[in-house]
Design an enzyme around this catalytic site. Structure first.
Site, mmCIF file in Angstrom:
data_model
loop_
_atom_site.group_PDB
_atom_site.id
_atom_site.type_symbol
_atom_site.label_atom_id
_atom_site.label_comp_id
_atom_site.label_asym_id
_atom_site.label_seq_id
_atom_site.Cartn_x
_atom_site.Cartn_y
_atom_site.Cartn_z
ATOM 1 N N ASP A 5 -2.021 -4.636 -5.309
ATOM 2 C CA ASP A 5 -2.050 -4.444 -6.749
ATOM 3 C C ASP A 5 -0.697 -4.707 -7.388
ATOM 4 O OD1 ASP A 5 -0.741 -2.156 -5.724
ATOM 5 O OD2 ASP A 5 -2.552 -0.951 -5.877
ATOM 6 N N ASN A 19 -6.176 11.650 -6.112
ATOM 7 C CA ASN A 19 -7.577 11.650 -6.545
ATOM 8 C C ASN A 19 -8.440 10.759 -5.655
ATOM 9 O OD1 ASN A 19 -6.737 9.118 -7.316
ATOM 10 N ND2 ASN A 19 -7.126 9.394 -9.515
ATOM 11 N N HIS A 31 -7.934 7.659 -4.746
ATOM 12 C CA HIS A 31 -8.030 6.229 -5.036
ATOM 13 C C HIS A 31 -7.349 5.426 -3.934
ATOM 14 C CE1 HIS A 31 -3.990 6.533 -7.295
ATOM 15 N NE2 HIS A 31 -3.777 5.624 -6.375
ATOM 16 N N GLU A 50 -9.598 3.587 -9.251
ATOM 17 C CA GLU A 50 -9.677 4.981 -9.658
ATOM 18 C C GLU A 50 -11.106 5.517 -9.548
ATOM 19 O OE1 GLU A 50 -7.015 6.482 -10.027
ATOM 20 O OE2 GLU A 50 -5.585 5.568 -11.402
#
Length: 251
Positions: free
Chosen positions: A67, A136, A138, A143
């Site tokens: 990313d 979380n 990810h 996400e």
């Protein structure tokens, strides 16, 4: 899915580096999927040491990063382009033309995403994908959502992710709100995956990845469906796992 629990972050980093180095010894022209962030820094440092001490060869390696932030220039110290050169590329003999990182300032974002996936396909697919994991759950910048994003795409970062990443910036307001990320399908097409995590703040995410039901609101849970995943965690990140999964300690 194999789980390796280590005593420390330093040991986790060494184990991960040994797996990557082994991949390159077995297949010098491997296609590597690489991650950024604080978790893989130690792994990269160990790979640089192996390259400098015994000549681990990166000359045929092709790399694809997971990313990149949208809106940051390559020269920005918080860009993942800058991170990868600082921690790995500038210290090994990888060829510049074999380094691939999503363009955070493309003229056409949709075309950039399509081009990135196509290039991975042209190069034969990813042999070994390195992943970190967010608090979380990810992976990449995928996400939690109501759906799994399949291929490389634009992501709106969650507030939790922005807050977690703000430690790298002067102010939380400086953290980009969007990124380009490989999608779940792109990640899952890798032949082998290693997932790294360190610290108690990642323990819940690791539990969801290993034992939670497979669902988009815990993106890492999809890894349960992959045929070859190695989870490498320190004892703090493994603290919520059942005792039976804590037996593989590396000294």
């Amino acid at each position: 899915m194999r789980i390796i629990v280590t005593d420390s972050y330093e040991e986790m980093s060494k184990v991960a580096a040994r797996i990557v180095a082994g991949q390159l010894y077995l297949k010098p022209n491997s296609v590597l999927g690489l991650a950024t962030g604080s978790t893989p820094e130690g792994m990269y440092a160990n790979l640089v040491k192996v390259h400098q001490s015994v000549g681990l060869d990166f000359s045929e390696v092709i790399s694809f990063n997971l990313d990149e932030y949208i809106g940051l220039d390559k020269e920005n110290e918080q860009s993942y382009y800058y991170f990868m050169h600082k921690h790995l590329f500038d210290h090994v003999n990888i060829k510049p033309e074999n380094i691939h990182i999503p363009n955070g300032n493309p003229e056409n974002l949709e075309e950039e995403c399509k081009k990135y996936d196509k290039l991975i396909e042209v190069k034969g697919g990813i042999d070994l994908q390195v992943l970190g994991i967010g608090q979380n759950a990810h992976i990449g910048f995928n996400e939690p959502d109501i759906k799994f994003e399949a291929t490389t795409h634009k992501v709106k970062l969650d507030e939790e992710t922005i807050k977690a990443n703000s430690r790298f910036f002067e102010n939380e307001e400086d953290v980009p709100k969007y990124a380009i990320s490989m999608g779940i399908k792109t990640i899952m097409l890798a032949k082998k995956i290693i997932l790294l995590a360190s610290g108690k703040n990642k323990a819940e995410a690791i539990y969801k990845a290993v034992y939670g039901s497979v669902r988009p609101d815990a993106p890492a849970s999809i890894l349960q469906l992959h045929q070859d995943v190695v989870v490498i965690v320190d004892k703090d990140a493994a603290s919520l796992l059942p005792e039976k999964d804590k037996k593989v300690f590396v000294k």
